[in-house]
Each structure stands twice: as structure tokens, then as C-alpha cells.
Design an enzyme around this catalytic site. Sequence first.
Site, mmCIF file in Angstrom:
data_model
loop_
_atom_site.group_PDB
_atom_site.id
_atom_site.type_symbol
_atom_site.label_atom_id
_atom_site.label_comp_id
_atom_site.label_asym_id
_atom_site.label_seq_id
_atom_site.Cartn_x
_atom_site.Cartn_y
_atom_site.Cartn_z
ATOM 1 N N THR A 185 -13.093 24.553 4.774
ATOM 2 C CA THR A 185 -13.217 23.096 4.900
ATOM 3 C C THR A 185 -14.343 22.660 3.968
ATOM 4 O O THR A 185 -15.202 23.465 3.612
ATOM 5 C CB THR A 185 -13.581 22.671 6.335
ATOM 6 O OG1 THR A 185 -14.845 23.243 6.645
ATOM 7 C CG2 THR A 185 -12.552 23.150 7.336
ATOM 8 N N GLU A 328 -7.750 22.684 9.274
ATOM 9 C CA GLU A 328 -7.608 23.508 10.487
ATOM 10 C C GLU A 328 -6.195 23.463 11.053
ATOM 11 O O GLU A 328 -5.877 24.177 11.996
ATOM 12 C CB GLU A 328 -8.592 23.008 11.564
ATOM 13 C CG GLU A 328 -10.051 23.310 11.288
ATOM 14 C CD GLU A 328 -10.760 22.269 10.428
ATOM 15 O OE1 GLU A 328 -10.068 21.497 9.736
ATOM 16 O OE2 GLU A 328 -12.003 22.234 10.452
ATOM 17 N N LYS A 436 -21.472 2.443 15.786
ATOM 18 C CA LYS A 436 -21.759 2.086 17.182
ATOM 19 C C LYS A 436 -22.690 0.889 17.184
ATOM 20 O O LYS A 436 -23.879 1.008 16.964
ATOM 21 C CB LYS A 436 -22.355 3.280 17.914
ATOM 22 C CG LYS A 436 -21.340 4.394 18.003
ATOM 23 C CD LYS A 436 -21.843 5.644 18.679
ATOM 24 C CE LYS A 436 -20.732 6.674 18.650
ATOM 25 N NZ LYS A 436 -20.938 7.754 17.700
ATOM 26 N N TRP A 441 -17.623 0.084 19.545
ATOM 27 C CA TRP A 441 -17.291 0.840 18.337
ATOM 28 C C TRP A 441 -16.627 -0.066 17.298
ATOM 29 O O TRP A 441 -15.728 -0.840 17.624
ATOM 30 C CB TRP A 441 -16.311 1.970 18.666
ATOM 31 C CG TRP A 441 -16.928 3.136 19.369
ATOM 32 C CD1 TRP A 441 -18.227 3.244 19.782
ATOM 33 C CD2 TRP A 441 -16.274 4.344 19.762
ATOM 34 N NE1 TRP A 441 -18.417 4.444 20.396
ATOM 35 C CE2 TRP A 441 -17.241 5.154 20.396
ATOM 36 C CE3 TRP A 441 -14.979 4.836 19.621
ATOM 37 C CZ2 TRP A 441 -16.942 6.418 20.905
ATOM 38 C CZ3 TRP A 441 -14.682 6.092 20.127
ATOM 39 C CH2 TRP A 441 -15.658 6.883 20.758
#
Length: 538
Positions: A185, A328, A436, A441
Amino acid sequence: MIGDMQKWTPNVASIIEHAKQFHPTKEVVSRMVSGDIHKTNYEEVCIRARKLASALEKDGYKPGDVIATLALNTYRHLEMYYGISGMGAINHTLNFRLHPEQAIYIINHAEDKIIFCEVPFIPILEGLKDKLVTVEKYIILCDESEMPETGLKNAISYEEYLKDGDEDYSWADVGDDAACALCYTSGTTGNPKGVLYSHKSNILHAQAALTAMSIKPDDSILMVVPLFHVLAWGIPYFGPMFGLKLVMPGMQMEGEPLYDLIDKEDISLAFGVPTIWMGLLAYCRENNKILSSVKNTIIGGSALSLSTLQEFDEVHDVNVIHAWGMTEMSPLGTTNIPTPEMEHMSKEEKYAIQLKQGRPIYGVELKVVDDSGTDLPNDGESQGHLMVRGPWILQKYFKAEKDAVDKDGWFDTGDISVLDEDGYMTIKDRAKDVIKSGGEWISSIDLENAAFGHPEVAEACVVGIPHPKWDERPLLFIVTGDGEPVEKESILDFLSSKVAKWWLPDDIIFLKELPHGATGKLQKFELRDEYNNHYMEK
Ligand code: ADP
């Protein structure tokens, strides 16, 4: 009671053997480093992959050895996918845009024994070579006659190396769940992590991918997604599996050469990330070109914007299939293929659905959970951490001691998403990028997409910056079409009609370019670091 069917210990090389037998003359087209177009077919790719596997074996390499490629999308890289994995070794694809420190870490961590290297990347490895402790040999992807002078250890040209190989080589019997390929990654925080795919997971993923992207046997595929990034979304496996013509752009991924390949090779299906398509669309716009052969394009890796979707649809009559996944997950998790219901919808309704990341392909389970891990409803509103489970999803990172999944096998993607009643998943943000503000959010992706609709905006990036009153507030970075700033008010007015008032960024900064990482994704942390005090100092 155990079922009575045959035990399955597949080797991915069975795919290229299948292609050789049933689609021997299907073309594999590559733009080489020189710019020349090279044409071969699945029969030749298979035979040369056998020779490579045999040459590696004769040279003393064994199943389980990790062998790396630092290579472009060309037929030779495809041969390596099969030659390396097919003899039981692990095909480790390296990204040539890696930061040198990361490249050294990854190559040493993986314990690469050989690196197959494209000629233009030799200087990269020459700069690193003294720190690469396990590499025994460098194989340069060229003919003997093109072999350059290099200080790389035991360097040999690919074509010379292949000469020792036996074209009747029989593929290795790999064990159950044997490792096949390795990708890291990009590791925007901490060290990159390896994902070790198996032969079985790659084959299952390829078969599932074929059913989930409206692919037809006569499609000609343009594979712009790099073979070094998450196994090019499975194309090098499902292309030959289904006998699809495969076209690869090598090093030239700008609008003009891509258009040229699409036109000459009659491409019907193109795979790429949004930034590549933005370049292609701009070229077509400026030169009055139409993508007349292309029927579908699969776009993933970052969020698809409305303006890209609209331009493909309205100007080029190309259907856009949005897809989502990650390293993944091999990588495919969801795709957004057209449904019969969509045919009867207005454009606006259809676009609203197409912008979602799609529905899970068979084999992938999805759920969203809150911060305490409690399941949230699939109601189109509840945002939470997106968890995944399935046969081509990682269990643990390469060489890690602990599993990367919870006790029920769920892997936390790091994405914040919403699932709706119809099964569509929408990415709202990466958990580390969500803003935030006063306990609520704000989705940086939604804000970016909204800004992107402004006619002067070529690229937009939104980052949460510490704020004395609200904890964090959005800061919007914009690159305009001509690189010059425009009136901030004009952007804010435009945004006001698209998002809630409290979402509006507190400031806008115009940049000449945005920071992109090795796989083309925005490096938000760089902007966050640089502008960390922007609201505190005001
Ligand atoms: P890395 O994790 O190395 O940056 P990946 O290709 O594995 O690279 O990135 C996976 C992430 O990319 C996903 O978790 C998601 O955040 C983002 N991503 C992938 N496809 C999409 C998409 N269609 N829309 C929005 N984000 C996406």
C-alpha cells in the site's frame, strides 16, 4: 460431510495456458518506451512466460522467492506476471514513483532477489543499489543489442535471459493457497504494508470481476491502470481468461497518445483513474476529437466527479462504470453497472446513481459500523466505518504477526461510507480525511465534487484544518484551468447552491498544482501539515 468434488490448487499460469489454447491469436498491443507499437498475441505471451519460468528455475530460483518488477504496462510485464508466479515465485510489482526511502524499505522488507527493470528506471535503482541488501541480479527489459552500460549487479538483458528458457516448460504444482503476488500500500502514514495475494484469490477475483463490469468477449481493453498498482485491477488475469484484446500504453499516458491508441486499436472498454481521464477528455475537447469506439469506461481509485461523468456521456456517448476497491481487496469491492431500471430514469436520476461507488460484486460482503463497532442501518444516511469480508480480501499484512481483521473476519477499509436500501455504497471520505466540525462530519469528497462543478476549477482538494472554535473547519485548495486565481466569492456562491451553509470552506487557497502521491492520489497530509495553523493564526 466433505463434498466429492476435485481438490483445487490452481496456478495462475493456467489462465495464460487457457488463452494460448482457445484465444491464441488475440492481440496484445504495447506502446514501448521508444514510442513504437509492438504487437503480439496470447500464444506468444504464454510461450515466452514458460521460457521465463524455466530460465528462473535453471538460474536457481525457487518457489517462494520474491522477484520484483519495476516496469511499465507492456507485453513483457504481462509475461512476468505469469513467468514469475507460474514457477511458484512471488511477483512483487514496484511503483517507479515511490520515494527512494520507501522503495528501499519495500525492497528490503519483501527480500526481493531479482529486480526486472525498465531501461528508463535504471538510474532509480543505481541510486538505491548500495542499500538493497537482498537483490542478487537485475534484469533489464530490453534486447541484448539495446543493453545499456550499468553498474547494477549481474545485470543482463531480458531477451538474453529468456534464451536459456525452455518453451515446453511445465508449470509448477503450487500448494493450496500458495502465494502468487505482492503489492505494498502507498503508506501515507507509517511504513508501507505488503499484501500477499494467493493464486486462488487472484483467480477468484478475476472470475468475479468478469461478471461485475459488463465485459463482453469481443471487447478490446485499454489497460491504463498500471500493472504495478494492485495487479492492474485484475485485468492481466481476466483479460486472457476471457480472451480479450489487451492494449497497453507503456509510458505515454497523456491525452494525445492515449487518444491515438484508442482510435487505432478500436478500444471499446477502458480502465483508469479519474486524473488520467481528465487529461484525455481535455485533449479531446481542445482538438475536437470523439471517442467513437469506446462503449464503457471503468473508473476507480478516487471518486468520479459529475463533470467527468457528464462529459463522457454527453460528448462521447461513453457509459461510465464507477468502481471502488483497495490494495487489500485485490482490489475490486463494488462496481456500478447499469441496471434495467436506469434506462427509464432522467439523466439527473441516473447520474446520481452512477456517482455512487456501486454495489458489492459477488463474494464481497460490506457493512458500516459506528465508532464503537455497532452495525449501522443500510438507510442511505447513516455514515460509518466501512468493513469488508471475502475470499480476496486480506487476512493479515505480509510478515505481520497479527491478523488485520476482527474476530469475525471483518477488515476495516479506513473509508467512511453510507449504504442504502438498494445495496449501493457511497464513499463519504477516508476516516483520516473526514472533517470534524463542531461534532458533525463534513465529507471532503462531497465538497471537492461540488467545487469541481465550477467552470474555472480544474482540480479541487478539501482538508480539515484545526479551528479554535469548531475543532476543524474545511479549507479548500483550487487549481484553476489557467492556473490563475479567481474571485473567492464566485466559488463560494457556486458552492452555496450545492452544500449546506455550515459546510462552506472558511477560506480558499489557489495553487498552481496539488500534491499527488505515487498512485496519483491527493496527498492531503502535505497540505494539512503546511496549512495546519491557517485558522489558528487568523
Ligand atoms: P492506497 O491505499 O495504497 O492509497 P489503494 O488503491 O489501495 O491505494 O486505495 C484505496 C482507497 O482509494 C480506498 O480505500 C478509497 O478510499 C479510495 N478509492 C478507491 N476507489 C474509489 C472511488 N471509486 N471513489 C472514492 N474513493 C476511492
